[in-house]
Design a protein around this motif. Structure first.
Motif, short mmCIF file in Angstrom:
data_model
loop_
_atom_site.label_atom_id
_atom_site.label_comp_id
_atom_site.label_asym_id
_atom_site.label_seq_id
_atom_site.Cartn_x
_atom_site.Cartn_y
_atom_site.Cartn_z
N LEU A 1 27.08 23.85 -6.68
CA LEU A 1 25.92 23.65 -7.57
C LEU A 1 25.19 22.36 -7.23
CD1 LEU A 1 27.38 24.75 -11.00
CD2 LEU A 1 25.63 25.91 -9.65
N GLY A 2 25.91 21.30 -6.94
CA GLY A 2 25.27 20.04 -6.57
C GLY A 2 24.47 20.19 -5.29
N ALA A 3 25.04 20.89 -4.31
CA ALA A 3 24.35 21.09 -3.04
C ALA A 3 23.11 21.96 -3.21
CB ALA A 3 25.30 21.70 -2.02
N VAL A 4 23.26 23.07 -3.93
CA VAL A 4 22.14 23.99 -4.12
C VAL A 4 21.02 23.32 -4.92
CG1 VAL A 4 21.44 26.13 -5.24
CG2 VAL A 4 23.48 26.09 -3.84
N GLY A 5 21.39 22.65 -6.00
CA GLY A 5 20.38 22.01 -6.84
C GLY A 5 19.60 20.92 -6.13
N HIS A 6 20.32 20.03 -5.47
CA HIS A 6 19.65 18.92 -4.78
C HIS A 6 18.86 19.42 -3.58
CE1 HIS A 6 19.01 14.73 -3.70
NE2 HIS A 6 19.60 14.40 -4.83
N ALA A 7 19.40 20.39 -2.85
CA ALA A 7 18.66 20.96 -1.72
C ALA A 7 17.41 21.69 -2.20
CB ALA A 7 19.56 21.91 -0.94
N CYS A 8 17.51 22.36 -3.35
CA CYS A 8 16.35 23.01 -3.94
C CYS A 8 15.27 21.99 -4.27
CB CYS A 8 16.79 23.78 -5.18
SG CYS A 8 15.45 24.59 -6.07
N ARG A 9 15.68 20.89 -4.89
CA ARG A 9 14.71 19.85 -5.23
C ARG A 9 14.09 19.25 -3.97
NH1 ARG A 9 15.63 14.19 -8.46
NH2 ARG A 9 16.53 13.56 -6.49
N TYR A 10 14.90 18.99 -2.96
CA TYR A 10 14.39 18.42 -1.72
C TYR A 10 13.40 19.37 -1.05
CZ TYR A 10 14.37 15.90 2.70
OH TYR A 10 13.98 15.19 3.79
N GLY A 11 13.75 20.65 -1.02
CA GLY A 11 12.85 21.64 -0.43
C GLY A 11 11.54 21.77 -1.19
N LEU A 12 11.61 21.72 -2.51
CA LEU A 12 10.39 21.80 -3.31
C LEU A 12 9.53 20.55 -3.15
CD1 LEU A 12 11.85 23.36 -6.57
CD2 LEU A 12 10.31 24.46 -4.94
N LEU A 13 10.17 19.39 -3.00
CA LEU A 13 9.41 18.15 -2.81
C LEU A 13 8.73 18.10 -1.45
CD1 LEU A 13 11.80 15.40 -4.25
CD2 LEU A 13 9.48 15.90 -5.01
N HIS A 14 9.51 18.36 -0.41
CA HIS A 14 9.01 18.15 0.95
C HIS A 14 8.46 19.40 1.62
CE1 HIS A 14 10.51 14.08 0.85
NE2 HIS A 14 11.65 14.54 0.38
N VAL B 1 7.33 22.42 -0.24
CA VAL B 1 6.27 23.01 -1.05
C VAL B 1 5.24 21.97 -1.46
CG1 VAL B 1 5.80 24.32 -3.17
CG2 VAL B 1 7.86 24.78 -1.85
N GLY B 2 5.70 20.73 -1.67
CA GLY B 2 4.79 19.66 -2.05
C GLY B 2 4.65 19.46 -3.55
N LEU B 3 5.63 19.93 -4.33
CA LEU B 3 5.60 19.70 -5.77
C LEU B 3 5.91 18.23 -6.06
CD1 LEU B 3 7.51 22.83 -7.12
CD2 LEU B 3 5.05 22.43 -7.10
N ASN B 4 5.52 17.79 -7.26
CA ASN B 4 5.86 16.41 -7.61
C ASN B 4 7.31 16.34 -8.06
OD1 ASN B 4 5.99 17.13 -10.30
ND2 ASN B 4 4.08 16.13 -10.87
N LEU B 5 7.81 15.12 -8.22
CA LEU B 5 9.24 14.91 -8.48
C LEU B 5 9.70 15.53 -9.79
CD1 LEU B 5 11.87 13.58 -7.56
CD2 LEU B 5 11.10 11.49 -8.71
N SER B 6 8.92 15.41 -10.84
CA SER B 6 9.33 15.95 -12.15
C SER B 6 9.42 17.47 -12.13
CB SER B 6 8.37 15.49 -13.24
OG SER B 6 8.43 14.11 -13.41
N VAL B 7 8.45 18.12 -11.56
CA VAL B 7 8.46 19.59 -11.53
C VAL B 7 9.58 20.10 -10.63
CG1 VAL B 7 7.11 21.63 -10.89
CG2 VAL B 7 6.00 19.72 -12.03
#
Length: 166
Positions: free
Chosen positions: A40-53, A55-61
């Motif tokens: 879960l830690g890997a999937v969640g953080h990787a998901c956030r990293y992928g969305l940030l870098h 897709v280009g979403l902001n940090l909160s979203v």
């Protein structure tokens, strides 16, 4: 997505898995939950990293969507290990706490308080840093809590019944 991004996402997920397991070990979970905490830690953080870098979403979203992912996956993984979803979800969220923004907030606050003999324009920069980093910290922390709590509350009955042995 290019290969560099995928490599960075996988590397980010691997480091987050190690951190999540470290945070999880503090609460002494069942041994069967440790692997799920890492996943879960890997999937969640990787998901956030992928969305940030990627897709280009902001940090909160990006943090909100990643914490929702952790919450949903923890509900469905709870049956596999017959363990409450919260035991897996909370340690998996901790690597996403915005420590650098909190640090920069406190640093700017200390500089503002200790430098009374500097020009007002520099003091204004400190105030801007305090609010920018402080609000970012608050918003990201709120999105972590809300994003993880929503799936756990929606599927509360499912989560409770799935942890019982049959």
């Amino acid at each position: 997505m290019d290969t560099e991004l995928w490599t960075a996402v996988l590397q980010d997920g691997a480091f987050a898995a190690v951190a999540a397991v470290g945070f999880g070990m503090i609460s002494n979970p069942p041994k069967r939950a440790i692997y799920m905490i890492a996943l879960l830690g890997a999937v969640g953080h990787a998901c956030r990293y992928g969305l940030l870098h990627g897709v280009g979403l902001n940090l909160s979203v990006a943090t909100f969507l990643a914490s929702m992912t952790i919450g949903l996956l923890s509900v469905f993984l709870a049956k596999l290990i017959r363990c409450p979803a919260e035991i897996m979800a909370f340690p998996a969220l901790l690597p996403m706490i915005p420590g650098m923004y909190a640090y920069k907030t406190v640093l700017a606050l200390m500089k503002f308080m200790l430098n009374s003999n500097v020009p007002h324009s520099e003091l204004n920069d400190y105030i801007i840093d305090i609010f920018r980093n402080g609000l970012t910290t608050i918003f990201v922390m709120c999105t972590l809590v809300i994003g993880m709590a929503v799936p756990l509350l929606i599927f509360k009955k499912v989560t409770f019944t799935r942890t019982k042995a049959k």
